[in-house]
Design a protein around this motif. Structure first.
Motif, PDB file in Angstrom:
ATOM      1  N   GLY A  34      -1.823 -42.588 -21.869  1.00  0.00           N
ATOM      2  CA  GLY A  34      -1.290 -43.383 -22.984  1.00  0.00           C
ATOM      3  C   GLY A  34      -2.243 -43.387 -24.172  1.00  0.00           C
ATOM      4  O   GLY A  34      -1.822 -43.253 -25.327  1.00  0.00           O
ATOM      5  N   ASP A 103       5.391 -39.061 -21.018  1.00  0.00           N
ATOM      6  CA  ASP A 103       4.169 -39.469 -20.310  1.00  0.00           C
ATOM      7  C   ASP A 103       4.542 -40.170 -19.000  1.00  0.00           C
ATOM      8  O   ASP A 103       5.339 -41.106 -18.987  1.00  0.00           O
ATOM      9  N   ARG A 143      -8.481 -52.677 -17.700  1.00  0.00           N
ATOM     10  CA  ARG A 143      -7.477 -52.392 -18.730  1.00  0.00           C
ATOM     11  C   ARG A 143      -6.993 -53.657 -19.458  1.00  0.00           C
ATOM     12  O   ARG A 143      -6.741 -53.626 -20.652  1.00  0.00           O
ATOM     13  N   ARG A 147      -0.729 -56.185 -16.855  1.00  0.00           N
ATOM     14  CA  ARG A 147       0.259 -55.525 -15.991  1.00  0.00           C
ATOM     15  C   ARG A 147       0.176 -56.035 -14.564  1.00  0.00           C
ATOM     16  O   ARG A 147      -0.900 -56.071 -13.964  1.00  0.00           O
TER      17      ARG A 147
END
Ligand code: ADP
Ligand code: C5P
Ligand code: MG
Length: 209
Positions: A34, A103, A143, A147
């Motif tokens: 990404g 992706d 990150r 998520r």
């Protein structure tokens, strides 16, 4: 033919007429796909379509598939191709662009074969972000994008799925001379330098290797 079939056929035909240029961007979770797609968009005018992002948006839209998608993503499993392909096709048509970085897709043999059968689109080439698992794990745990699947238990499941189901897709394209491999363990700048070389020398030319 039912109405839904007719509608998806229409999308497929309209998309094929545009003769889109497609680059598949593959690599393990956290390999930097990404991040680098955003760079390629800026420099080379592609539209970036992340299959994972499209699936997350579909969940959040409250669609009838939302719960199924959410459950599968939380287990690191690969959602049935028809769902993902429909989202990709719709996004491609809506973008108005003709050059796409797709992706995180195809993620398994079913994804690959179904996309080819439905769209008849062949990728121009396939980028493979090769990165050691420990580095990918470190990156995902840092990150901080909120998520749900970025927890150690699901991460391990996603690595297993990548090895068992996604690496064979990369091998498939390798055997056909389509793969451009990147050392994704390097810094963001170094990885992008390698990508720039690929995009300035390969795209639009006949690939014979
Ligand atoms: P993917 O889309 O392949 O899952 P991301 O692009 O989301 O990976 O990157 C995962 C995390 O690693 C992000 O926090 C990103 O900022 C970071 N990252 C990406 N590329 C690099 C790199 N080359 N070196 C160090 N960290 C990176
Ligand atoms: O690529 P990303 O890490 O964003 O994908 C997150 C999750 O989305 C995957 O672990 C998988 O559950 C789902 N996915 C899928 N099919 C794809 C791409 C992603 O099911 N082709
Ligand atoms: Mg990603």
């Amino acid at each position: 033919m039912g109405t839904a079939d007719a509608a998806s056929k229409d999308v497929t035909v309209r998309l094929a007429e545009r003769k889109p240029i497609v680059v598949f961007v593959l690599g393990g979770p956290g390999s930097g796909k990404g991040t680098q797609c955003a760079n390629i968009v800026q420099h080379f005018g592609y539209t970036h379509l992340s299959a994972g992002d499209l699936l997350r948006a579909e969940c959040n839209s409250g669609s009838e598939n939302g719960t199924m998608i959410q459950n599968m993503m939380n287990e690191g499993k690969i959602v049935p191709s028809e769902v993902t392909i429909e989202l990709l096709q719709k996004a491609m048509l809506e973008s108005g662009n003709n050059k796409f970085l797709i992706d995180g897709f195809p993620r398994n043999e079913e994804n690959r074969a179904a996309f080819e059968a439905v769209t008849k689109i062949e990728p121009e080439f396939v980028l493979f972000f090769n990165c050691p698992q420990e580095e990918m794990e470190r990156r995902i745990l840092n990150r901080n994008q909120g998520r749900e699947d970025d927890n150690i238990e699901t991460i391990r499941k996603r690595f297993k799925v990548f090895e068992e189901s996604s690496l064979p897709v990369i091998e498939y394209y390798k055997a056909r001379g389509k793969v451009r491999e990147i050392d994704a363990a390097k810094s963001i700048e170094e990885v992008f330098d390698a990508l720039k070389v690929i995009f300035t020398t390969t795209v639009g030319k006949v690939v014979t290797t």
